[in-house]
Enzyme design. Sequence first.
Site, PDB file in Angstrom:
ATOM      1  N   THR A   1     -10.371 -20.513  44.819  1.00 32.60           N
ATOM      2  CA  THR A   1     -11.168 -20.767  43.623  1.00 32.60           C
ATOM      3  C   THR A   1     -12.622 -20.507  43.964  1.00 32.60           C
ATOM      4  O   THR A   1     -13.145 -21.089  44.920  1.00 32.60           O
ATOM      5  CB  THR A   1     -10.987 -22.216  43.139  1.00 32.60           C
ATOM      6  OG1 THR A   1      -9.594 -22.488  42.989  1.00 32.60           O
ATOM      7  CG2 THR A   1     -11.676 -22.427  41.805  1.00 32.60           C
TER       8      THR A   1
ATOM      9  N   LYS B   1      -4.731 -22.860  51.810  1.00 33.24           N
ATOM     10  CA  LYS B   1      -4.743 -23.373  50.444  1.00 33.24           C
ATOM     11  C   LYS B   1      -3.494 -22.839  49.732  1.00 33.24           C
ATOM     12  O   LYS B   1      -3.547 -21.909  48.928  1.00 33.24           O
ATOM     13  CB  LYS B   1      -6.024 -22.951  49.718  1.00 33.24           C
ATOM     14  CG  LYS B   1      -6.349 -23.820  48.511  1.00 33.24           C
ATOM     15  CD  LYS B   1      -7.774 -23.632  48.054  1.00 33.24           C
ATOM     16  CE  LYS B   1      -8.136 -24.628  46.957  1.00 33.24           C
ATOM     17  NZ  LYS B   1      -9.528 -24.504  46.521  1.00 33.24           N
TER      18      LYS B   1
ATOM     19  N   GLU C   1     -10.596 -35.155  54.564  1.00 32.73           N
ATOM     20  CA  GLU C   1     -11.340 -34.490  53.490  1.00 32.73           C
ATOM     21  C   GLU C   1     -11.450 -35.444  52.308  1.00 32.73           C
ATOM     22  O   GLU C   1     -11.025 -36.595  52.378  1.00 32.73           O
ATOM     23  CB  GLU C   1     -10.617 -33.197  53.080  1.00 32.73           C
ATOM     24  CG  GLU C   1      -9.173 -33.423  52.654  1.00 32.73           C
ATOM     25  CD  GLU C   1      -8.331 -32.161  52.629  1.00 32.73           C
ATOM     26  OE1 GLU C   1      -8.826 -31.103  53.077  1.00 32.73           O
ATOM     27  OE2 GLU C   1      -7.173 -32.232  52.177  1.00 32.73           O
TER      28      GLU C   1
END
Length: 277
Positions: free
Chosen positions: A39, A151, A184
């Site tokens: 993204t 990802k 994270e």
Amino acid sequence: MPKQKTHIAQTIKLVTPQQGVSISSNDRGFNYGDGFFTTAKIVDAQVEHWPLHSARLVECAQRLSFGELDLSALQQAIAEYIKTVSLGVLKIVVTRGEGGRGYGLPEQSNLLIVLSLLPFPSHYAQLAQQGIKLAISPVQLASQPLLAGLKTLNRLEQVMIKRAMQGQDCDDVLVCDYHNNVIETSAANIFAIKNGRVFSPSLQNCGIQGVYLQSLCDKLTIEFTDIKLEQLLQMEAVFSCNSLMGIVPVTAIDGMQFELANSLVLLHGLFTKESAC
């Protein structure tokens, strides 16, 4: 004799929602999460950090045995797709397409690449100035070194994290693994400053290696290491970052306060020091 690699023939279909193309119910991305994505932020018809986004796609394709991506064709398609966009979000999803029996891989990969445009979140511009407050997620990440850093389309852990976050008073949550190492936030990497050094969690066993964090490695000396929550709370400043919102200071973690002004001064000092070297 060493075993020869089997060549997997490949065809690629690149589509956008505007083309009205439906995705088959047999697509492996739909059935097994057999794919990956990135993204990116678009500014003035350009993809920010495109070399790093393309490198992410290439690494995912290689580690998941997708074969070689035609980046030239992809880049041309993206340029045409975003040519009128002044500010927005581009999502690139790659699936292995249809084929194969059950989990078994198809003899020929029929890759499907889907491009989509999303509005840029209007509140992101304020985050760098006002910071965010983090709670601790009750959902912990499982270890899987084969997928660590990638990802992929398998994001059920993040869905569960967001679901749990609905009952927490915070802007985002800090996520740990089952060994209680900080990894994270729900949608961003983190890094911290102490005694002039920059630390970020090791992502060898789980978590996503973000594009923006990668870009910071060209500007700052970052030490990737295991970090427990207690250690993170002893840092002088903590920051969240991703390719859409950039760097955002953390003002609180589970009640522990970090002074916003001090965090910004420390961050500015680091960039000034590194640029002078």
